[in-house]
Design a protein around this motif. Structure first.
Motif, PDB file in Angstrom:
ATOM      1  N   THR A  45      -0.856  -4.183  -3.747  1.00  0.00           N
ATOM      2  CA  THR A  45      -2.087  -4.242  -2.965  1.00  0.00           C
ATOM      3  C   THR A  45      -3.199  -4.184  -3.949  1.00  0.00           C
ATOM      4  N   ASN A  46      -3.388  -3.515  -5.005  1.00  0.00           N
ATOM      5  CA  ASN A  46      -4.308  -3.593  -5.800  1.00  0.00           C
ATOM      6  C   ASN A  46      -4.351  -4.615  -7.107  1.00  0.00           C
ATOM      7  N   GLY A  75       0.883  -1.333   0.055  1.00  0.00           N
ATOM      8  CA  GLY A  75       0.127   0.101   0.158  1.00  0.00           C
ATOM      9  C   GLY A  75       0.702   1.296  -0.054  1.00  0.00           C
ATOM     10  N   LYS A  76       2.101   1.123   0.135  1.00  0.00           N
ATOM     11  CA  LYS A  76       3.034   2.243   0.110  1.00  0.00           C
ATOM     12  C   LYS A  76       3.729   2.319  -1.140  1.00  0.00           C
ATOM     13  N   VAL A  80       4.443   3.248  -5.310  1.00  0.00           N
ATOM     14  CA  VAL A  80       3.962   2.869  -6.518  1.00  0.00           C
ATOM     15  C   VAL A  80       3.991   1.430  -6.417  1.00  0.00           C
ATOM     16  N   CYS A  81       5.020   0.752  -5.908  1.00  0.00           N
ATOM     17  CA  CYS A  81       5.177  -0.805  -5.784  1.00  0.00           C
ATOM     18  C   CYS A  81       4.263  -1.272  -4.958  1.00  0.00           C
ATOM     19  N   GLY A  82       4.168  -0.719  -3.628  1.00  0.00           N
ATOM     20  CA  GLY A  82       3.070  -1.118  -2.647  1.00  0.00           C
ATOM     21  C   GLY A  82       1.725  -1.047  -3.174  1.00  0.00           C
ATOM     22  N   THR A  83       1.323  -0.060  -3.774  1.00  0.00           N
ATOM     23  CA  THR A  83       0.100   0.365  -4.253  1.00  0.00           C
ATOM     24  C   THR A  83      -0.328  -0.698  -5.408  1.00  0.00           C
ATOM     25  N   SER A  84       0.508  -0.936  -6.498  1.00  0.00           N
ATOM     26  CA  SER A  84       0.318  -1.948  -7.352  1.00  0.00           C
ATOM     27  C   SER A  84       0.098  -3.210  -6.934  1.00  0.00           C
ATOM     28  N   ILE A 116       0.423  -0.157 -12.730  1.00  0.00           N
ATOM     29  CA  ILE A 116       0.318   1.504 -12.460  1.00  0.00           C
ATOM     30  C   ILE A 116       1.370   1.941 -13.282  1.00  0.00           C
ATOM     31  N   HIS A 120       5.011   8.620  -2.883  1.00  0.00           N
ATOM     32  CA  HIS A 120       5.960   8.090  -3.742  1.00  0.00           C
ATOM     33  C   HIS A 120       7.139   7.730  -2.719  1.00  0.00           C
TER      34      HIS A 120
END
Length: 164
Positions: free
Chosen positions: A89-90, A80-81, A83-87, A94, A105
């Motif tokens: 998680t989702n 969730g943190k 770009v990598c963590g968001t990608s 991205i 970022h």
């Protein structure tokens, strides 16, 4: 020995050839470490205007640095943190035209200006992400997304993730 030649042409033709090279490079090798290392190297050699290519792997409820090419990088990224963590998680690719405009970022290399991150999944299981950074804004587009998602699917075809 595998020989690579520099690929040229429009992005569609470029990614067709890049993905063909990856398929041949990994043929007959199921080991995830060897294949991720060679995949990171192939990307770093073939993609123009990038400064980092590599993998973060999902372990211990976070992403941990895996095989890569480029400057030393952040070792651990929480889900969730950034770009990598968001990608991760989702579980979706991205494309970030300007990393300075992306909330939260994580700047491992201050020279990076744009980024693309593609999740790696084994069925429903999160394996990690492919991360590529560039020192110029707006380096990546939808053709890169399509080409790199295919790149990851070819990688998945060759890797035996049961030993990960």
């Amino acid at each position: 020995m595998f020989e690579t030649t520099k690929i040229s042409g429009d992005k569609v033709a470029f990614y067709q050839e890049l993905n063909s090279q990856l398929d041949h490079l990994l043929e007959g090798e199921p080991d995830w470490i060897a294949n991720l290392a060679n995949a990171a190297s192939l990307l770093y050699l073939q993609l123009e205007t990038i400064n980092w290519s590599g993998f973060y792997l999902y372990r211990e409820e976070q992403l941990i640095l895996g095989p890569f090419m480029g400057k030393p990088a952040c070792v651990r990224i929480p889900l969730g943190k950034g770009v990598c963590g968001t990608s991760a998680t989702n579980r979706e690719t991205i494309v970030v035209p300007d990393v300075h405009a992306f909330p939260g970022h994580i700047a491992c290399d201050a020279a990076s200006r744009s980024e693309i991150v593609v999740p790696i999944l084994d069925g429903d299981r999160l394996i990690g992400v492919l991360d590529i950074d560039a020192p110029v804004a707006e380096r990546f587009d939808d053709e890169d997304r399509k080409g790199l998602e295919t790149f990851v699917s070819i990688l998945n075809k060759h890797v035996d993730w049961s030993k990960f």
